[in-house]
Design a protein around this motif. Structure first.
Motif, mmCIF file in Angstrom:
data_model
loop_
_atom_site.group_PDB
_atom_site.id
_atom_site.type_symbol
_atom_site.label_atom_id
_atom_site.label_comp_id
_atom_site.label_asym_id
_atom_site.label_seq_id
_atom_site.Cartn_x
_atom_site.Cartn_y
_atom_site.Cartn_z
ATOM 1 N N LEU A 98 4.594 64.649 -23.380
ATOM 2 C CA LEU A 98 4.075 63.469 -22.682
ATOM 3 C C LEU A 98 4.024 63.737 -21.182
ATOM 4 O O LEU A 98 5.009 64.186 -20.592
ATOM 5 C CB LEU A 98 4.955 62.253 -22.970
ATOM 6 N N LYS A 99 2.871 63.395 -20.603
ATOM 7 C CA LYS A 99 2.662 63.731 -19.190
ATOM 8 C C LYS A 99 3.536 62.902 -18.256
ATOM 9 O O LYS A 99 3.806 63.311 -17.143
ATOM 10 C CB LYS A 99 1.189 63.506 -18.834
ATOM 11 N N ASN A 100 3.929 61.712 -18.734
ATOM 12 C CA ASN A 100 4.692 60.865 -17.819
ATOM 13 C C ASN A 100 6.210 61.068 -17.895
ATOM 14 O O ASN A 100 6.964 60.345 -17.259
ATOM 15 C CB ASN A 100 4.344 59.387 -18.032
ATOM 16 N N LEU A 101 6.625 62.061 -18.691
ATOM 17 C CA LEU A 101 8.061 62.370 -18.747
ATOM 18 C C LEU A 101 8.280 63.787 -18.250
ATOM 19 O O LEU A 101 7.422 64.655 -18.441
ATOM 20 C CB LEU A 101 8.572 62.269 -20.188
ATOM 21 N N ASN A 102 9.458 64.032 -17.635
ATOM 22 C CA ASN A 102 9.737 65.409 -17.216
ATOM 23 C C ASN A 102 10.189 66.233 -18.433
ATOM 24 O O ASN A 102 10.259 65.712 -19.546
ATOM 25 C CB ASN A 102 10.735 65.436 -16.062
ATOM 26 N N LYS B 387 1.258 60.522 -10.051
ATOM 27 C CA LYS B 387 2.306 59.929 -10.868
ATOM 28 C C LYS B 387 3.620 60.639 -10.608
ATOM 29 O O LYS B 387 3.694 61.858 -10.590
ATOM 30 C CB LYS B 387 1.941 60.047 -12.340
ATOM 31 N N THR B 389 7.561 61.050 -11.938
ATOM 32 C CA THR B 389 8.389 60.727 -13.094
ATOM 33 C C THR B 389 9.866 60.830 -12.767
ATOM 34 O O THR B 389 10.702 60.415 -13.541
ATOM 35 C CB THR B 389 8.087 61.690 -14.251
ATOM 36 N N GLN B 413 5.518 53.551 -13.038
ATOM 37 C CA GLN B 413 4.744 54.763 -12.759
ATOM 38 C C GLN B 413 3.284 54.476 -12.454
ATOM 39 O O GLN B 413 2.655 55.204 -11.704
ATOM 40 C CB GLN B 413 4.803 55.701 -13.973
#
Lengths: 252, 772
Positions: A98-102, B387, B389, B413
């Motif tokens: 997922l792009k929004n998680l590291n 964005k 995170t 976000q």
């Protein structure tokens, strides 16, 4: 050896622009606990679909699949999700993070769904796995800040987090350079040695030569099977030759 | 091909295309309607005032005026072209019965007149000057509209029989804002009724040039002529005629602004969803060398078609609606207005809407420039930039449920994306709360103090007559001997002349008496307690440019009296321009007397009103609540309706936008949803994440909306109320409806929409969206 997955006469038909295309045609196979099986075949032979159907991500149109004795067709969507989260690890050809998680959050994602109270322990395990996979220092990186090989390792870490009974891997080394591919295969072999079963789709005979059995697919069926009597570094060369001979024989 | 693509696109997203079309049509219809009505209204008012030859200057007078003095003033003053004194026979409402309806409960001053011979004509509905025969009664159109009277009804005025022959338009008193209404009867009938009511005189002038009005007014005052009643001028008549329909036009424009906003949001979400869906194709088109502008045209084409169709339909609807909307103006004021101008303006309005839509669509399509061909083909989606995170990480979350955490993290976000949704909730909360709080405020008993009326139980009002003092004395004696009365105060209104800062002399009505028994709401300072003090209403203080501590100079035939301003208070009675003082004056006649009465506990106000009504036949008795509801009843009802309509509109807007937003998000996040599912998250988990996002937005939006309604909304409502003369307005809030019911309704709507909207998660198949 106790059967972990038993699939009989699986049929899967896709609707492609109004025309039905049979992708799996009465395919049958079984995988034992802790076994390492490779699947080979030409493009479009149904290898990836087989993995999707066996993991419960796509339902079979007919035939039966049992996992650890439980029939997948009797399971609800939620039960299938539970199965994927707890007993199956899936590694895709392209890293599906997922792009929004590291990186570390992607790895923790399935495990934290149920066990948030053990978050500290889960985080520790993720860090250990990342160390083992050689990406320990990348925990806080965004996914667009690391290489494809590192992403694939992160994907494997995610698949291993729940201590699954089997890893289903769809051409995990297909998009990687040969050095990274070899490293990844070493990791898989290690995981298998520790008792996790492995069902691996590949085009690469060197990858298939590491398995205990190789299943050959064509037109949605398992058309042939190769069993290796010996494994390990010494047997690798011989097994590779056998795989290549079989490929020639089948015209793959 | 172009046409086929557009048609397929519209057919594919039928529901949303239809909703967008409806909103565009509604916006175009409303703007066009507002243009048609504005032209018609201004034309009709001008027409009515020209036909009726409305006076340029009117001085109402309660005592017999000195006609010869007025005549010589009119002759002497070069601006005057025509002059007349008309009689207006004030008759108590209970003496007027039309059909089965009595006007006893009417707050209007109802009176009778004969037709004028030279100007200020009372007109029939076809615009002709009416000349009634004996026994015929012409009724103000306001009573026709509210159903009090019908043509052919039998009417009884103080026992005398009449037949309602028709309705009349009165260019002076047509508006509900005018507190008097004129009935028209024949000379003969008038003479028979003459002794039964109190006479008021209308001293009227028409001038050569309306620009001379200011100078004429000053000359009239300086001459010390009749001024025992309100003064009204031509521009004020015009404003009064325009105000109620003008307010309707203002409301239509406000609603159309809201509708345009919803149409924009529909377009925005639909377009973003479509662009996400088509990202791969857009990438391919870019990769094979199509220019961004060419691709943009494909998308713009749909809205050029939808917008065009919507605007044409809207134009048609507005023509149909205008017949209904104009009915009221046609009936009350008459026909008028330049038809070509009306149609041209309405077309310009529609074109403006069309242009706005195209500009907006083009603005949204700017995102095309951000789509990289390679990214779109590889990932099948539009890459978002900027964005972060790292701030909120799952690995450091020790408290929140993972689904809730992921929902909240997503909102933080992509703040810009969710800001739209947040603003919808804020606006909805605002639209619901402001009219709701305003309604609750003006229906609360505290609101009486804004009206310049202390919190007494009932009011006895006596208009000026020759034996004023005697009547007040009788009433006071009766009150003193009545055990049910706990307190009372006699307030006498008289007319004085005050000198302004510029040295000009202005008439000022001062209410004399003890103002500490039933105090009104003072914005600053307090009520007058000493002889040399005066309190001014907000509008008077503004006009005289006085503050607490300043001196007001009253002049009377060269004598000057200085009074210190001790307080400024809210007042919306008598046009908002009043003053209060406690000094004793015997030099002037009273305009009217008001006696405020507080009853002992457990005494029924209604019963007392009935009782006093019988024993004090010369006075008008009203219970304070009845007085407020009668005076403000229509306003309270209108605000109540506005509150209900506002609530329904806001909830509908929230529901629609939430659904569209979720649809757009699902299209955008198909890949992420597929990944979540592949690692073992259920559809319920993902729905829970969506619900968390919307719950966070909802909570923030409701809090912000409530704060905004109680600050900005209060200021806006205060400004509205202040224009009628009240100040330091504060909402009286009903905590249950404002802080419990409204958030629950909004919350229910958003969560319902989020719940149903996110059910589409189930249909997202993993294998279709994770491309191998």
């Amino acid at each position: 050896m106790k059967k972990l997955i038993k699939a009989e006469e699986i049929v899967k038909v896709f609707d492609q622009g109004g025309e039905s295309q049979t992708v799996l045609s009465h395919a049958s196979l079984d995988i034992g606990e802790g076994e390492f099986v490779a699947v080979m075949g030409p493009s479009g032979s149904g290898k990836s679909t087989l993995l999707f159907v066996l993991s419960g991500m796509d339902p079979a149109d007919s035939g039966t699949i049992t996992f650890d004795g439980a029939d997948l067709s009797n399971m609800s969507e939620d039960e299938l999700a539970d199965l994927r989260r707890t007993k199956i690890g899936f590694v895709f050809q392209q890293p599906t993070l997922l792009k929004n998680l590291n990186i570390i959050d992607n790895i923790l994602l399935p495990s934290l769904r149920d066990n948030r109270k053990e978050a500290k322990w889960i985080k520790k395990r993720a860090e250990e796995l990342m160390e083992q996979m050689g990406i320990g220092e990348l925990a806080d990186r965004e996914i667009n800040q690391v290489s494809g090989g590192q992403l694939q390792r992160a994907g494997i870490c995610r698949a291993l987090m729940s201590g699954p009974k089997i890893i289903l891997a769809d051409e995990p080394t297909g998009a990687l350079n040969s050095k990274t591919a070899q490293d990844i295969m070493e990791l898989f072999s290690g995981i298998n040695r520790e008792g996790t079963a492995l069902l691996l789709v590949t085009h690469d005979p060197r990858v298939a030569a590491r398995a205990e059995r190789v299943l050959f697919m064509s037109d949605g069926r398992i058309v042939s099977e190769l069993k290796f009597l010996a494994r390990g570094r010494e047997a690798l060369e011989k097994n590779l030759i056998k795989v290549m001979e079989k490929m020639n024989e089948l015209g793959i | 091909m172009f046409r086929r693509i557009i048609r397929n696109d519209i057919l594919k997203s039928r529901t949303v295309s239809f909703i967008t079309l409806v909103f565009i049509a509604a916006a175009a219809a409303l703007v066009s309607l507002a243009a048609l009505l504005t032209v018609h209204l201004t034309g009709a008012i001008d027409g009515l005032m020209i036909q009726a030859k409305t006076p340029h200057f009117l001085q109402m007078n309660t005592g017999q005026p000195n006609i010869s003095r007025l005549e010589s003033f009119a002759k002497k003053n070069e601006s005057v072209t025509e002059f007349q004194v008309l009689e207006f026979l004030n008759v108590e409402g209970s003496e007027i019965v039309i059909g089965a309806n009595s006007l006893a409960g009417s707050v209007q001053d109802n009176g009778f007149s004969t037709q004028s011979s030279s100007f200020d004509y009372l007109l029939s509905l076809d615009g002709t000057v009416i000349h009634p025969s004996d026994g015929e009664l012409y009724v103000p159109i306001a009573y026709g509209r509210d159903g009090t009277a019908q043509i052919g009804d039998k009417a009884v005025i103080h026992g005398k029989q009449f037949t309602v022959k028709g309705f009349l338009r009165d260019s002076q008193m047509n508006s509900l804002l005018a507190s008097s209404k004129r009935f028209l009867i024949s000379e003969h009938d008038y003479n028979e009724l003459k002794n039964f009511g109190s006479m008021e005189y209308l001293v009227e002038f028409r001038l050569k040039n309306l620009d001379d009005l200011g100078a004429f007014e000053t000359a009239y005052i300086n001459e010390g002529l009749e001024a025992n009643g309100p003064t009204v001028t031509y521009p004020l008549f015009k404003m009064m005629n325009a105000v109620s329909d003008g307010l309707m036009i203002a409301v239509i424009l406000l609603v159309s602004a809201l509708v345009v906003l919803i149409a924009f949001l529909c377009i925005r979400f639909t377009l973003l969803e479509k662009m996400e869906e088509d990202a791969r194709e857009i990438g391919v088109m870019k990769a094979i060398g199509l220019r961004t502008l060419d691709i943009k045209k494909l998308y713009l084409g749909k809205y050029t078609a939808l917008g065009g169709a919507g605007c044409i339909i809207g134009g048609g609807i507005s023509l149909g609606l205008s017949k209904i909307a104009l009915k009221n103006i046609r009936l009350t004021i008459g026909d008028g207005g330049n038809k070509t101008l009306a149609i041209s303006l309405s077309i310009i309005g529609i074109l403006l809407i069309y242009l706005l839509i195209l500009v907006y669509v083009s603005h949204v399509l700017r995102r095309f420039h951000k789509i990289s061909a390679a990214q779109a083909i590889r990932f099948g989606g539009i890459e978002e930039t900027g964005k972060r995170t790292n701030r909120l990480t799952l690995s450091n979350n020790m408290f929140l449920n993972t689904n809730v955490f992921l929902g909240i993290k997503e909102v933080f976000q992509r703040k810009r994306l969710y800001a739209t949704m947040l603003s919808v909730v804020v606006v909805s909360a605002f639209i619901i709360l402001v009219p709701l709080n305003l309604h609750h405020t003006i229906s609360s008993p505290e609101f009486g103090t804004y009206m310049g009326i202390g919190r007494s139980d009932l009011i006895i009002r006596m208009q000026n007559t020759s034996n004023d003092d005697q009547m007040v004395k009788e009433t006071v004696q009766m009150l003193q001997s009545d055990k049910d009365v706990s307190q009372y105060a006699v307030l006498t209104s008289k007319r004085f002349t005050a000198r302004t800062i510029t040295g000009r002399e202005e008439p000022i009505k001062i209410e004399l008496g003890n103002h500490s028994i039933f105090p009104v709401l003072y914005v600053t300072g307090k009520e007058p307690q000493k002889q040399g003090e005066i309190a001014l209403s907000v509008l008077n203080a503004k006009e005289l440019k006085k503050q607490v501590g300043d001196i007001v100079v009253l002049t009377d035939h060269g004598m000057e009296t200085q009074l210190v301003v001790c307080g400024i208070y809210s007042d919306i009675t008598n046009g908002g321009k009043t003053a209060k003082a406690s000094f004793v004056d015997d030099s002037k006649e009273a305009l009217w007397n008001t006696i405020c009465v507080k009853l002992s506990q457990d005494v029924s106000v209604d019963k007392k009103v009935g009782e006093y009504g019988k024993s004090l036949g010369f006075a008008k008795i009203s219970g304070i609540n009845g007085y407020i509801t009668q005076t403000f009843g229509p306003t309270i009802r209108s605000v109540g309706k506005a509150a209900a309509v506002g609530m329904v509109a806001a909830l509908f807007m929230t529901l629609l936008i939430t659904l569209l937003m979720i649809k757009m998000l699902l299209a955008k996040e198909r890949y992420s949803i597929a990944v979540m599912k592949s690692v073992g998250y259920t559809s319920k988990d993902i729905s829970a994440q969506y619900l968390s996002r919307f719950l966070l937005i909802l909570t923030t939006g409701v809090i912000l909306g409530t704060v905004l309604a109680n600050t900005l909304g209060e200021t806006l409502a205060g400004a509205l109320i202040a224009s009628f003369g009240a100040a330091s307005f504060q909402f009286v809030i009903d905590p249950i409806s404002a802080y419990l019911v409204t958030p629950l309704l909004l919350g229910g709507t958003v969560l319902l929409a989020a719940f149903f909207g996110s059910s589409g998660v189930k249909n997202i198949k993993i294998s279709q969206h994770i491309k191998e």
